[in-house]
Design a protein around this motif. Structure first.
Motif, PDB file in Angstrom:
ATOM      1  N   THR A  48       0.634  -1.375  -0.473  1.00  0.00           N
ATOM      2  CA  THR A  48       0.379  -0.020   0.200  1.00  0.00           C
ATOM      3  C   THR A  48       0.655   1.788  -0.361  1.00  0.00           C
ATOM      4  O   THR A  48       1.869   1.036   0.877  1.00  0.00           O
ATOM      5  CB  THR A  48      -0.728   0.033   1.135  1.00  0.00           C
ATOM      6  N   PHE A  49       0.471   2.301  -0.261  1.00  0.00           N
ATOM      7  CA  PHE A  49       0.643   3.498  -0.368  1.00  0.00           C
ATOM      8  C   PHE A  49       1.492   3.670   1.147  1.00  0.00           C
ATOM      9  O   PHE A  49       2.358   5.397   1.615  1.00  0.00           O
ATOM     10  CB  PHE A  49       0.031   4.948  -0.898  1.00  0.00           C
ATOM     11  N   SER A  50       0.272   3.254   1.487  1.00  0.00           N
ATOM     12  CA  SER A  50       0.761   3.879   3.414  1.00  0.00           C
ATOM     13  C   SER A  50       1.809   2.956   3.661  1.00  0.00           C
ATOM     14  O   SER A  50       2.296   4.014   4.678  1.00  0.00           O
ATOM     15  CB  SER A  50      -0.487   3.506   4.516  1.00  0.00           C
ATOM     16  N   GLU A  51       1.936   2.300   3.628  1.00  0.00           N
ATOM     17  CA  GLU A  51       2.792   1.258   3.819  1.00  0.00           C
ATOM     18  C   GLU A  51       4.449   1.961   3.648  1.00  0.00           C
ATOM     19  O   GLU A  51       5.505   2.313   4.369  1.00  0.00           O
ATOM     20  CB  GLU A  51       3.297  -0.429   3.456  1.00  0.00           C
ATOM     21  N   LEU A  52       4.151   2.918   2.330  1.00  0.00           N
ATOM     22  CA  LEU A  52       5.807   3.166   1.791  1.00  0.00           C
ATOM     23  C   LEU A  52       6.040   4.268   2.563  1.00  0.00           C
ATOM     24  O   LEU A  52       6.841   4.565   1.698  1.00  0.00           O
ATOM     25  CB  LEU A  52       5.518   3.025  -0.063  1.00  0.00           C
ATOM     26  N   GLU A  53       4.652   5.216   2.397  1.00  0.00           N
ATOM     27  CA  GLU A  53       5.063   6.455   2.919  1.00  0.00           C
ATOM     28  C   GLU A  53       5.570   6.732   4.274  1.00  0.00           C
ATOM     29  O   GLU A  53       6.322   7.134   5.171  1.00  0.00           O
ATOM     30  CB  GLU A  53       4.081   7.371   3.434  1.00  0.00           C
ATOM     31  N   GLU A  54       5.350   5.201   5.420  1.00  0.00           N
ATOM     32  CA  GLU A  54       5.489   5.156   6.685  1.00  0.00           C
ATOM     33  C   GLU A  54       7.289   4.348   6.207  1.00  0.00           C
ATOM     34  O   GLU A  54       8.188   4.208   7.419  1.00  0.00           O
ATOM     35  CB  GLU A  54       5.445   3.927   7.576  1.00  0.00           C
TER      36      GLU A  54
END
Length: 730
Positions: A51-57
């Motif tokens: 997910t994009f949230s995993e990438l962002e974190e």
């Protein structure tokens, strides 16, 4: 109930064309299950984001040392070995049953049969690792082997129809795209060479702006730097539609220009290839247009829509070389999609089918697959295999070459099998695969006469302890005749090329090789020598002795010194002898290095110390690792001499970890204990040794101590470090 053979070929909805019509529902693991699996995969060295949230974190401190590749990319020269004929640059898009398999893990795994490792890397320009993840980072095992062979390792950003949050790609903060910055940092931190941008879903109309996506790609390319690669996939068009062009067209031109390279879809025609070249000429580099070739298209579809590639009838599979040939004539490049087909579609026969695809070698008469008879559905194309028109690159760099002929899978003794590999027959060592010769190659002159034909093969040789120096990976050279010797014929010389290279020949480089004459030479009248082919002239170095193991040395310098730009282009073996009818093994070669004499004569100040155990925890699981530190002062000298030097492990290519009589390789400064070794260290002190090897195969330093696990603590005793005693091998 047992499923019929070939069921995976039938149940392949993502790759059979229906993905273009229907989004695939997410029926897989829950987000919690995915997060748990992702955490466990870290220990194998795998990095990906769903997910994009995993990438962002993500940030650099979150990574595990086992996830980072340590081998720098070996810089190839620009010399071409096509004899003046057209060849095509070849990329690989590697999608093997979803990828991230245990055999690709950083420390390898016990296996009962071989899997895909690509032993044709001298014909490969770049290697795209593909998985159905949002962000797919190539495993360090692949990156290390690819870099050792001079091949770029490319990750994938994949936006599919069910992917949520795609508008985050276009999000900007003060003119900067956070996703672009994160992708560039991933490539830098994990040590790979760029991205394939595969966007197969339109952006929300209210947020779509083609120029914003163009700016995103330009910024990502700039952040990656000139040495890395960015490739656009032929799916999303300038109008925000998913329309596969199967060509370089006005609809994908702007995004392709922003990236610098394009990978087209695989249903192209000769006309589309010609129109692509015409459009690219003047506004793009034609060789940066890679046309897709679907290796799976040759399969007979029974319950699925047939897949189509070039040529439309029978393309892909054993006919993949036809498409490469067409692109070579047009001046464009090629990409093989799914080359692990030979292993996935032909379980247990992958290597022989791979050689049929690449070299046009024959297949067993009785070989079957889920299509039916392999002879009927996958006929061998000996006239146009891939290697006929794929561009061949020089092995090594202009001042460095090393091989120990190690393949990606190796046998082991019973103790190692029990302690490390769950009693499997083999173990994978994908990250250790060396620079390998083109094993089907021999001289055309020999095949025309069928007399004293030289051939080579790779062998994994386990020897008893008193002959351990003769064991390990080896290249075996055989001789055989397939015709009767003419009555009036005399002895002849037969050459067997081992490697194409492009190295300076000014006398500053030293050739070293270790091998021995095989038993088959005892009853033959003749001798063997190494030959060296230069831009101008040849030189030879005769191999003396009988069946004695030894090191052979030679200065890389042609007898013709009329010009300063003379270079070494090829080296191999030459057999001078009488008629040999039956197969005789002539020579066994263990390793070859060509490096500056200054490096061999230098004493490198290297140390390994602080060997210890460290406990690691993830979720509800924990394990122990052997860890160590190193020190050296050789960076400036090695880089000045054009030798590899790692940003992570310095002058060390790998470390041999020896515990309780078993050993394994590590490409980081730590190594995960197997459950059986962990249990052993809980009950007693165990000798642990770490040996550090250079990129040209020499021992640089070692250290040892005794370790024991005492509850939650590590007990260390009798620590001993050995500083760099690296001296000339001369």
């Amino acid at each position: 109930m047992d499923l019929p053979e070939g069921w995976k070929d039938v149940l392949r909805p993502i790759r059979n064309g229906f993905r273009d019509m229907f989004p695939s529902p997410d029926t897989g693991p829950t987000p919690e299950e995915r997060a748990q699996q992702r955490a466990l995969d870290r220990w194998k060295g795998f990095t990906y984001f769903d997910t994009f949230s995993e990438l962002e974190e993500w940030n650099e401190t979150d990574s595990d040392p086992l996830q980072r590749a340590n081998t720098p990319l070996l810089r190839r020269t620009n010399r071409r070995f096509d004899g003046g004929e057209g060849t095509a640059k070849l990329a690989i898009c590697h999608d093997y049953a979803g990828n991230y398999h245990d055999y690709e893990a950083s420390q390898g795994a016990g296996v009962d049969e071989e899997s895909y490792s690509c032993e044709y890397l001298q014909f490969v320009d770049c290697f795209i690792y593909f998985s159905h993840k949002l962000v797919c980072v190539p495993p360090p095992s692949w990156v290390n082997t690819l870099h050792r062979n001079g091949v770029k390792a490319i990750g994938t950003l994949l936006v599919e129809r069910q992917t949520p949050g795609t508008e985050q790609l276009l999000h900007q903060i003060a003119g900067c795209f956070p996703v672009a910055e994160k992708l560039a940092r991933l490539a830098d931190h994990y040590g790979f060479d760029g991205w394939l941008m595969n966007i197969e879903k339109p952006f929300p109309k209210e947020q779509w702006d083609a120029q914003t996506l163009q700016s995103f790609l330009k910024q990502l390319k700039e952040m990656l730097g000139k040495e890395r690669t960015l490739i656009w996939y032929d799916a999303l068009t300038w109008e925000n539609n998913v329309e596969y062009q199967n060509a370089f067209t006005d609809k994908n031109l702007v995004f392709s220009q922003a990236c610098g390279a394009l990978l087209t879809n695989y249903s192209w025609t000769e006309a589309k290839a010609r129109s692509s070249w015409n459009l690219a000429d003047g506004c793009f580099i034609p060789e940066n247009v890679y046309f897709g070739i679907d290796v799976w298209a040759q399969n007979a579809g029974k319950l699925t829509r047939p897949r189509v590639t070039f040529p439309r009838e029978g393309g892909g599979g054993t006919n993949s070389g036809i498409a490469v040939s067409e692109l070579a004539k047009t001046g464009l490049s090629a990409t093989l999609f799914g080359p692990a087909w030979s292993f996935e579609h032909f379980p247990g026969h992958g290597t022989i089918v791979e050689r049929a695809v690449w070299d046009g070698c024959g297949l067993p008469e009785d070989l079957d697959c889920s299509c039916g008879s392999a002879k009927e559905y996958h006929p061998v194309n000996s006239a146009l295999p891939i290697t006929k028109t794929a561009r061949r690159y020089a092995a090594g760099s202009d001042r460095f070459f090393y091989t120990d002929f190690r393949r990606a899978f190796q046998s082991h003794g019973s103790q190692a099998g029990s302690m490390l590999y769950d009693n499997a027959k083999l173990h994978s060592q994908l990250g250790a695969q060396s620079v390998l010769p083109h094993v089907t190659e021999t001289t055309e002159q020999a095949w025309r006469s069928n007399l004293n034909v030289l051939s080579m093969r790779l062998e994994d040789n386990i020897m008893p302890s008193h002959r351990k120096h003769l064991g390990g990976p080896q290249l075996l050279v055989d001789v055989q005749s397939f015709s009767e010797w003419p009555d009036n014929a005399r002895g002849c010389a037969r050459h067997l090329p081992l490697f194409k290279v492009d190295m300076v020949a000014d006398g500053t480089l030293r050739f070293q090789a270790v091998g021995y004459l095989a038993d088959g030479m005892r009853n033959l009248s003749g001798w063997i020598d190494f030959y060296f082919k230069y831009t101008r002239g040849f030189s030879h170095r005769r191999i003396l002795g009988t069946t004695t193991w030894g090191i052979l040395r030679h200065v890389i310098q042609s007898d013709d010194q009329s010009s300063d730009d003379n270079r070494l282009l090829e080296f191999g073996l030459c057999f001078h002898g009488e008629y040999v009818k039956d197969v005789h093994n002539l020579f066994k070669l263990q390793w070859v290095r060509i490096v500056p004499d200054a490096c061999l004569s230098a004493v490198l100040d290297c140390r390994i110390d602080n060997i210890r155990l460290e406990r690691r925890c993830t979720l509800d699981k924990q394990h122990w690792r052997v860890c160590w530190d190193f020190h050296d002062t050789s960076e400036e000298m090695l880089k000045a001499e054009g030798q590899p030097y790692s940003a992570i492990t310095g002058p060390f290519a790998f470390f041999s970890v020896k515990i309780a009589g078993v050993s394994a390789r590590a490409y980081a400064l730590e190594w995960v204990l197997s459950p059986k070794l962990e249990k052993m260290l809980i009950s007693q002190r165990v000798d642990v040794g770490i040996v550090g090897f250079s990129f040209d195969g020499r021992v640089l330093a070692d250290g040892s101590c005794q370790l024991r696990i005492d509850g939650e603590e590590c007990v260390t005793g009798n620590s001993e470090e050995v500083t760099g005693q690296t001296q000339s091998s001369d």
